[in-house]
Design a protein around this motif. Structure first.
Motif, PDB file in Angstrom:
ATOM      1  N   ASP A 145       0.826  -1.214   0.000  1.00  9.62           N
ATOM      2  CA  ASP A 145       0.000   0.000   0.000  1.00  9.62           C
ATOM      3  C   ASP A 145       0.854   1.255   0.000  1.00  9.62           C
ATOM      4  OD1 ASP A 145      -2.265  -1.510  -0.020  1.00  9.62           O
ATOM      5  OD2 ASP A 145      -2.668  -1.329   2.134  1.00  9.62           O
ATOM      6  N   PHE A 146       2.005   1.183   0.657  1.00  9.89           N
ATOM      7  CA  PHE A 146       2.903   2.330   0.744  1.00  9.89           C
ATOM      8  C   PHE A 146       3.442   2.713  -0.635  1.00  9.89           C
ATOM      9  CE2 PHE A 146       7.167   4.163   1.320  1.00  9.89           C
ATOM     10  CZ  PHE A 146       6.837   5.275   2.076  1.00  9.89           C
ATOM     11  N   PHE A 147       3.750   1.715  -1.450  1.00  7.67           N
ATOM     12  CA  PHE A 147       4.340   1.954  -2.763  1.00  7.67           C
ATOM     13  C   PHE A 147       3.312   2.061  -3.885  1.00  7.67           C
ATOM     14  CE2 PHE A 147       7.917  -0.010  -0.473  1.00  7.67           C
ATOM     15  CZ  PHE A 147       8.824   1.021  -0.623  1.00  7.67           C
ATOM     16  N   ALA A 148       2.055   1.965  -3.571  1.00  7.43           N
ATOM     17  CA  ALA A 148       1.005   2.064  -4.585  1.00  7.43           C
ATOM     18  C   ALA A 148       0.896   3.503  -5.079  1.00  7.43           C
ATOM     19  CB  ALA A 148      -0.333   1.616  -4.003  1.00  7.43           C
ATOM     20  N   PRO A 149       0.701   3.692  -6.393  1.00  2.00           N
ATOM     21  CA  PRO A 149       0.538   5.056  -6.909  1.00  2.00           C
ATOM     22  C   PRO A 149      -0.769   5.660  -6.398  1.00  2.00           C
ATOM     23  CG  PRO A 149       0.087   3.460  -8.626  1.00  2.00           C
ATOM     24  CD  PRO A 149       0.591   2.693  -7.437  1.00  2.00           C
ATOM     25  N   PRO A 150      -0.840   6.981  -6.358  1.00  2.00           N
ATOM     26  CA  PRO A 150      -2.091   7.604  -5.915  1.00  2.00           C
ATOM     27  C   PRO A 150      -3.218   7.262  -6.878  1.00  2.00           C
ATOM     28  CG  PRO A 150      -0.594   9.252  -6.815  1.00  2.00           C
ATOM     29  CD  PRO A 150       0.159   7.956  -6.760  1.00  2.00           C
ATOM     30  N   PRO A 151      -4.449   7.283  -6.402  1.00  2.00           N
ATOM     31  CA  PRO A 151      -5.574   6.954  -7.296  1.00  2.00           C
ATOM     32  C   PRO A 151      -5.676   7.954  -8.450  1.00  2.00           C
ATOM     33  CG  PRO A 151      -6.370   7.830  -5.213  1.00  2.00           C
ATOM     34  CD  PRO A 151      -4.892   7.656  -5.068  1.00  2.00           C
ATOM     35  N   PHE A 152      -6.079   7.459  -9.600  1.00  2.00           N
ATOM     36  CA  PHE A 152      -6.220   8.276 -10.802  1.00  2.00           C
ATOM     37  C   PHE A 152      -7.544   9.023 -10.714  1.00  2.00           C
ATOM     38  CE2 PHE A 152      -7.221   8.455 -15.508  1.00  2.00           C
ATOM     39  CZ  PHE A 152      -6.278   9.426 -15.799  1.00  2.00           C
ATOM     40  N   LYS A 153      -7.476  10.330 -10.638  1.00  2.00           N
ATOM     41  CA  LYS A 153      -8.677  11.170 -10.539  1.00  2.00           C
ATOM     42  C   LYS A 153      -9.043  11.632 -11.948  1.00  2.00           C
ATOM     43  CE  LYS A 153      -7.519  12.548  -5.900  1.00  2.00           C
ATOM     44  NZ  LYS A 153      -6.999  13.596  -5.044  1.00  2.00           N
ATOM     45  N   ILE A 154      -9.991  10.942 -12.534  1.00  2.00           N
ATOM     46  CA  ILE A 154     -10.341  11.130 -13.937  1.00  2.00           C
ATOM     47  C   ILE A 154     -10.809  12.551 -14.240  1.00  2.00           C
ATOM     48  CG2 ILE A 154     -12.688  10.263 -13.696  1.00  2.00           C
ATOM     49  CD1 ILE A 154     -10.539   9.428 -16.651  1.00  2.00           C
ATOM     50  N   ASP A 155     -11.617  13.141 -13.370  1.00  2.00           N
ATOM     51  CA  ASP A 155     -12.136  14.492 -13.628  1.00  2.00           C
ATOM     52  C   ASP A 155     -11.012  15.518 -13.663  1.00  2.00           C
ATOM     53  OD1 ASP A 155     -14.697  13.470 -13.749  1.00  2.00           O
ATOM     54  OD2 ASP A 155     -15.106  13.845 -11.621  1.00  2.00           O
ATOM     55  N   GLU A 156     -10.099  15.426 -12.700  1.00  2.00           N
ATOM     56  CA  GLU A 156      -8.960  16.351 -12.664  1.00  2.00           C
ATOM     57  C   GLU A 156      -8.047  16.127 -13.859  1.00  2.00           C
ATOM     58  OE1 GLU A 156      -6.968  16.055  -8.905  1.00  2.00           O
ATOM     59  OE2 GLU A 156      -8.808  16.433  -7.780  1.00  2.00           O
TER      60      GLU A 156
ATOM     61  N   SER B   5      -6.971  18.863 -16.753  1.00  2.82           N
ATOM     62  CA  SER B   5      -5.546  19.132 -16.952  1.00  2.82           C
ATOM     63  C   SER B   5      -5.102  18.806 -18.374  1.00  2.82           C
ATOM     64  CB  SER B   5      -4.737  18.315 -15.946  1.00  2.82           C
ATOM     65  OG  SER B   5      -3.375  18.470 -16.165  1.00  2.82           O
ATOM     66  N   LEU B   6      -5.521  17.654 -18.887  1.00  2.00           N
ATOM     67  CA  LEU B   6      -5.116  17.263 -20.236  1.00  2.00           C
ATOM     68  C   LEU B   6      -5.686  18.217 -21.280  1.00  2.00           C
ATOM     69  CD1 LEU B   6      -3.612  15.278 -22.036  1.00  2.00           C
ATOM     70  CD2 LEU B   6      -5.696  13.922 -22.133  1.00  2.00           C
ATOM     71  N   ARG B   7      -6.921  18.604 -21.109  1.00  2.00           N
ATOM     72  CA  ARG B   7      -7.534  19.541 -22.055  1.00  2.00           C
ATOM     73  C   ARG B   7      -6.750  20.856 -22.097  1.00  2.00           C
ATOM     74  NH1 ARG B   7     -13.728  21.741 -21.607  1.00  2.00           N
ATOM     75  NH2 ARG B   7     -13.622  23.145 -23.378  1.00  2.00           N
ATOM     76  N   SER B   8      -6.338  21.331 -20.936  1.00  2.00           N
ATOM     77  CA  SER B   8      -5.550  22.562 -20.860  1.00  2.00           C
ATOM     78  C   SER B   8      -4.189  22.391 -21.535  1.00  2.00           C
ATOM     79  CB  SER B   8      -5.361  22.946 -19.395  1.00  2.00           C
ATOM     80  OG  SER B   8      -4.486  24.024 -19.278  1.00  2.00           O
ATOM     81  N   LYS B   9      -3.554  21.253 -21.309  1.00  2.00           N
ATOM     82  CA  LYS B   9      -2.229  21.018 -21.896  1.00  2.00           C
ATOM     83  C   LYS B   9      -2.303  20.857 -23.410  1.00  2.00           C
ATOM     84  CE  LYS B   9      -0.266  19.224 -17.684  1.00  2.00           C
ATOM     85  NZ  LYS B   9       0.176  18.057 -16.932  1.00  2.00           N
ATOM     86  N   VAL B  10      -3.346  20.211 -23.911  1.00  2.00           N
ATOM     87  CA  VAL B  10      -3.501  20.079 -25.370  1.00  2.00           C
ATOM     88  C   VAL B  10      -3.799  21.449 -25.976  1.00  2.00           C
ATOM     89  CG1 VAL B  10      -4.878  19.042 -27.214  1.00  2.00           C
ATOM     90  CG2 VAL B  10      -4.197  17.655 -25.254  1.00  2.00           C
ATOM     91  N   ARG B  11      -4.589  22.247 -25.276  1.00  2.00           N
ATOM     92  CA  ARG B  11      -4.892  23.602 -25.746  1.00  2.00           C
ATOM     93  C   ARG B  11      -3.616  24.443 -25.865  1.00  2.00           C
ATOM     94  NH1 ARG B  11      -7.963  25.658 -21.536  1.00  2.00           N
ATOM     95  NH2 ARG B  11      -9.557  24.160 -22.059  1.00  2.00           N
ATOM     96  N   ASP B  12      -2.609  24.168 -25.019  1.00  2.00           N
ATOM     97  CA  ASP B  12      -1.352  24.912 -25.030  1.00  2.00           C
ATOM     98  C   ASP B  12      -0.448  24.549 -26.208  1.00  2.00           C
ATOM     99  OD1 ASP B  12      -2.076  26.313 -22.787  1.00  2.00           O
ATOM    100  OD2 ASP B  12      -0.927  25.056 -21.403  1.00  2.00           O
TER     101      ASP B  12
END
Length: 111
Positions: A7-18, A22-29
């Motif tokens: 559990d300590f080494f598990a990646p943080p949960p993927f927050k799809i909405d965030e 973020s991706l939309r903003s980066k593609v817009r750039d």
């Protein structure tokens, strides 16, 4: 003890909405691309030819995890041939974005 370490080494949960915002903003750039919103789909175009379609509603990956479903054109065209990408982690999002930036640069240099 072993469960605690995994559990300590598990990646943080993927927050799809965030990640979508973020991706939309980066593609817009990515400068040569222009954005058009039509309902729950965002289309990014290069010289009025669609190259990316992004659904604003979360999808599901093959493993059942929340994911983004994107379509990317193989080449800019009025009627492109689409490749579908299902991104279910932050690492997959970063990898896809890097690949898109290289593709846009290549397409822009070709013309």
């Amino acid at each position: 003890m072993a469960d605690e370490l995994s559990d300590f080494f598990a990646p943080p949960p993927f927050k799809i909405d965030e990640a979508l915002v973020s991706l939309r903003s980066k593609v817009r750039d990515i400068k040569p691309l222009t954005e058009k919103v039509s309902g729950a789909v965002v289309t990014f175009s290069l010289r009025q030819m669609p190259v990316v379609e992004m659904s604003l509603t979360p999808g599901v990956s093959a493993s059942g995890q929340p994911a983004m479903v994107l379509k990317q054109a193989k080449r800019p065209s009025p009627r492109p041939e689409w490749q579908t990408h299902t991104l279910a982690s932050s690492a997959e999002v970063r990898k896809w974005l890097d690949q898109l930036q290289l593709s846009v640069k290549r397409w822009d240099d070709e013309d």
